[in-house]
Write a protein that holds these residues in place. Structure first.
Motif, short mmCIF file in Angstrom:
data_model
loop_
_atom_site.label_atom_id
_atom_site.label_comp_id
_atom_site.label_asym_id
_atom_site.label_seq_id
_atom_site.Cartn_x
_atom_site.Cartn_y
_atom_site.Cartn_z
N ALA A 284 0.67 -1.01 0.39
CA ALA A 284 -0.13 0.06 0.02
C ALA A 284 1.06 1.24 0.43
O ALA A 284 0.65 2.12 -0.56
CB ALA A 284 -1.04 -0.27 1.15
N ARG A 285 1.78 1.16 0.71
CA ARG A 285 2.83 2.23 0.50
C ARG A 285 4.29 2.03 0.72
O ARG A 285 5.41 2.11 1.65
CB ARG A 285 2.82 3.45 2.06
N ALA A 334 1.54 8.59 -3.00
CA ALA A 334 0.54 7.60 -1.34
C ALA A 334 0.78 7.68 -0.52
O ALA A 334 -0.32 7.28 0.43
CB ALA A 334 0.96 5.69 -1.80
N VAL A 335 2.28 8.36 0.16
CA VAL A 335 2.55 8.92 1.14
C VAL A 335 2.29 10.42 2.06
O VAL A 335 2.39 10.29 3.02
CB VAL A 335 3.13 7.94 2.22
N GLY A 354 -2.34 5.96 -0.44
CA GLY A 354 -1.39 4.47 -0.72
C GLY A 354 -1.68 4.23 -1.73
O GLY A 354 -2.19 5.30 -2.98
#
Length: 431
Positions: A284-285, A334-335, A354
């Motif tokens: 996800a990250r 994403a972050v 994410g």
């Protein structure tokens, strides 16, 4: 002959004129500088993030809105501007406004797809109040038939294409080196008034024989034959019909791949057994990307994508590896990581959710496009070898035919008569 031609080109380059090739500026005279957004938060790989940023900015007031907006000399929350062409509020519930943002931000305009530098399709908030230099002349001619040639920044002793083509609005961003120019194929909407030197098509048809040759054939040749140089792209123009036909065929394939299925074309696909797949889900990250050359695998944390040809991984533009740059931008988004020098609590951090499934699909497609483009390099090298031996249409011949010099008027945008656009504070002007 090849040695004499190389020496002549080097001598001409030192004097500012190359007798063996033409400047792209001579063939496609109207060009536009890259967009200058003035603030990084107006574009993103994720359209949902842009909507979230708009909502936070519109809800903020006073000094906080000013800080989040990040004012420049060209734009502040109190700057009234004309609407971007085609983005008027008249009759459009989700279009951008023209009044002062601080007073009436309005609804979030629908993000539009753009090409952010080479091979990176992202999203932009199409609100002229937020963009320092949006280049309205590009928006004015962008439609379902327009194509844009985009020059890449020149970096000595690096491989990679000198320019690319897109159907999307390009921002002209260059990952390294001086940004190049953006050249629409047509000066007016509906594929009218080709952005070509006057009489060039007549010379091509007379000397090379293809009576059906049109603007897109010339663009295909340019894409296949373009050579990078410190002064911009240079284009050798052959006097041999067979060389011309081979280059146009190659260029059309380059265009097809870079349009990625747009305009009714076929989406790029590698042969069976060579198509990249996700072998292990991407995190996800993700924090980094590594290429395992032996296994032909992209390693992204615990995620795995294979097969990935080495040619796709090593594909560079202006000396920068395309896949690494593309991934890095999305890993940061994403972050909510912010660019150097940007406030840690600015709008760039808004909307981070994410790694998205859409990015995984786009990554697979990008790998495919780069692999197929790399597979065409032998044909490009063969074309350039043929051009070393083939007779060329000279600058003197084009001057004699009245193609050169290009009139100054063709280096400026064409008039768009009878087209109503919304000016500042909702007033209309006729262009």
């Amino acid at each position: 002959m090849a040695a004499r031609r190389t020496a002549a080109a080097a001598t001409a380059a030192g004097s500012g004129e190359d007798s063996t090739s033409l400047e792209l500026d001579e063939l496609m005279p109207w060009s536009v500088r890259p967009l200058r957004t003035g603030r990084t938060w107006v574009s993103s790989p994720d359209p949902a993030a842009l909507r979230a940023r708009w909502e936070r900015l519109a809800a903020a007031e006073g000094a906080e809105q000013e800080r989040l907006f990040r004012p420049s000399r060209s734009r502040t929350p109190h700057t009234p501007v004309a609407a971007l062409p085609g983005r008027s509020t008249a009759g459009a519930g989700a279009a951008a406004g023209t009044g002062r943002f601080a007073r009436e931000p309005g609804a979030c305009p629908d993000p539009v797809r753009i090409l952010h530098g080479p091979f990176d399709e992202q999203w932009l908030l199409p609100d002229h109040r937020l963009i320092d230099a949006a280049r309205p002349e590009l928006w004015r001619v962008g439609d379902g038939r327009q194509l844009f040639a985009v020059e890449h920044g020149y970096v000595p002793q690096t491989a990679g294409p000198a320019l690319s083509v897109t159907h999307l609005l390009p921002d002209g961003h260059s990952p390294a080196g001086r940004p190049g120019r953006i050249r629409p194929l047509y000066r007016r909407p509906d594929a009218t008034d080709p952005n070509l030197a006057p009489g060039l098509l007549d010379v091509v048809r007379t000397r090379l024989g293809p009576q059906e040759a049109g603007p897109e054939s010339v663009l295909a040749w340019i894409l296949a034959a373009a050579l990078p140089s410190p002064s911009g792209c240079r284009i050798p123009l052959p006097a041999d019909a067979e060389v011309w036909a081979a280059g146009v065929e190659l260029g059309r394939e380059l265009v097809r791949l870079q349009l990625r299925g747009a305009r009714g074309g076929e989406r790029p696909r590698l042969p069976g057994g060579r198509r990249p797949y996700v072998r292990a889900a991407l995190p996800a990250r993700p924090t980094g990307i590594v290429y395992d050359a032996e296994a032909e695998t992209l390693v992204i944390g615990d995620g795995r994508i294979s097969p990935v040809p080495a040619g796709a991984w090593e594909f560079t533009v202006s000396g920068v590896r395309v896949l690494e740059l593309w991934f890095g931008r999305r890993a940061a988004a994403a972050v909510g990581a912010v660019p150097e020098g940007v406030e840690a609590d600015g709008l760039e951090v808004v909307g981070a959710r994410g790694w998205t499934p859409e990015w995984t699909s786009e990554l697979l497609e990008l790998i495919t496009v780069l692999a197929l483009l790399d597979g065409l390099r032998p044909r490009q090298e063969a074309l350039r070898a043929r051009l070393e031996r083939a007779p060329l249409i000279s600058r003197d011949e084009l001057r004699a035919a009245g193609v050169l010099p290009v009139p100054a008027s063709l280096r400026r945008p064409a008039s768009v008569l009878g087209h109503q656009e919304e000016g500042p504070e909702g007033q209309f002007a006729l262009l």
